[in-house]
Enzyme design. Sequence first.
Site, short mmCIF file in Angstrom:
data_model
loop_
_atom_site.label_atom_id
_atom_site.label_comp_id
_atom_site.label_asym_id
_atom_site.label_seq_id
_atom_site.Cartn_x
_atom_site.Cartn_y
_atom_site.Cartn_z
N TYR A 81 10.62 9.32 1.68
CA TYR A 81 10.66 8.28 0.65
C TYR A 81 11.34 8.71 -0.64
O TYR A 81 11.44 7.91 -1.57
CB TYR A 81 9.24 7.79 0.35
N HIS A 137 4.09 -4.11 9.62
CA HIS A 137 4.08 -3.93 11.06
C HIS A 137 2.94 -4.66 11.77
O HIS A 137 2.96 -4.76 13.00
CB HIS A 137 4.04 -2.43 11.38
N HIS A 159 12.41 -2.01 2.54
CA HIS A 159 11.80 -0.74 2.95
C HIS A 159 12.71 0.39 2.49
O HIS A 159 13.94 0.31 2.65
CB HIS A 159 11.61 -0.67 4.47
N SER A 213 12.70 3.58 3.63
CA SER A 213 13.21 4.29 4.81
C SER A 213 13.77 3.28 5.80
O SER A 213 13.51 2.07 5.70
CB SER A 213 12.09 5.10 5.47
N ARG A 270 4.32 11.19 -2.10
CA ARG A 270 4.07 10.93 -0.67
C ARG A 270 5.34 11.16 0.14
O ARG A 270 6.33 10.48 -0.05
CB ARG A 270 3.62 9.48 -0.52
N PRO A 299 0.79 -1.22 0.00
CA PRO A 299 0.00 0.00 0.00
C PRO A 299 0.83 1.28 0.00
O PRO A 299 1.89 1.36 0.62
CB PRO A 299 -0.83 -0.11 1.29
N ASN A 300 0.32 2.22 -0.75
CA ASN A 300 0.84 3.59 -0.86
C ASN A 300 2.13 3.70 -1.65
O ASN A 300 2.60 4.81 -1.90
CB ASN A 300 1.01 4.24 0.53
N ARG A 309 6.66 1.51 13.73
CA ARG A 309 7.28 1.06 12.48
C ARG A 309 8.55 0.23 12.69
O ARG A 309 9.10 -0.31 11.75
CB ARG A 309 7.65 2.26 11.61
N ASP A 328 1.95 -14.95 7.19
CA ASP A 328 1.64 -16.34 6.96
C ASP A 328 1.75 -16.70 5.47
O ASP A 328 2.17 -17.81 5.13
CB ASP A 328 0.25 -16.68 7.48
N ARG A 374 12.50 5.04 12.85
CA ARG A 374 11.28 5.83 12.71
C ARG A 374 10.38 5.67 13.94
O ARG A 374 10.83 5.26 15.00
CB ARG A 374 10.57 5.42 11.42
N GLU A 427 12.48 -8.81 2.18
CA GLU A 427 11.67 -7.66 2.58
C GLU A 427 12.48 -6.38 2.36
O GLU A 427 13.64 -6.30 2.75
CB GLU A 427 11.29 -7.79 4.05
#
Length: 149
Positions: free
Chosen positions: A22, A79, A99, A101, A17, A9-10, A110, A86, A106, A97
């Site tokens: 970011y 988070h 990210h 940032s 944003r 999302p986002n 987060r 799962d 943070r 994974e």
Amino acid sequence: MKILVLNGPNLNMLGKREPGVYGTGSLDEINDSLRKLAQQLGVDIGFRQSNHEGVLVDVLHSADDEYNAVIFNPGAYAHYSYALRDAVAAIDLPVIEVHISNIHTREEFRRFSVIAPVAAGQISGFGAPGYQLALRAAVELAQTTVPED
């Protein structure tokens, strides 16, 4: 070899944003840079983005059929989404994974990822270039991962 880049999302709002957090580059720009790197590495690459948790779960479930590894930026779902945790645990692929940032510096909420314990690894805080680091790692992991019989 084919690697999936899955964004949550986002992330479709990158460049607009919170550019101080970011950056100013768009998701399309990140994807373009990954296409170029994938070509240099001699691998195929696919892209998906969704703002919907269930869609992300479905994409992860079907990834085994087409991909050798997954680069996954779950966004804020990292988070608290046990459904995504799962789904990552359920597939027999290395998942990295990512990210943009540094989530560990943070806001308190987060700093913990429910995805990290079931992922092959986590790349956080390198901005958009973190995706390129993840692609290199995904290729390496996919080459060394021996499927279970």
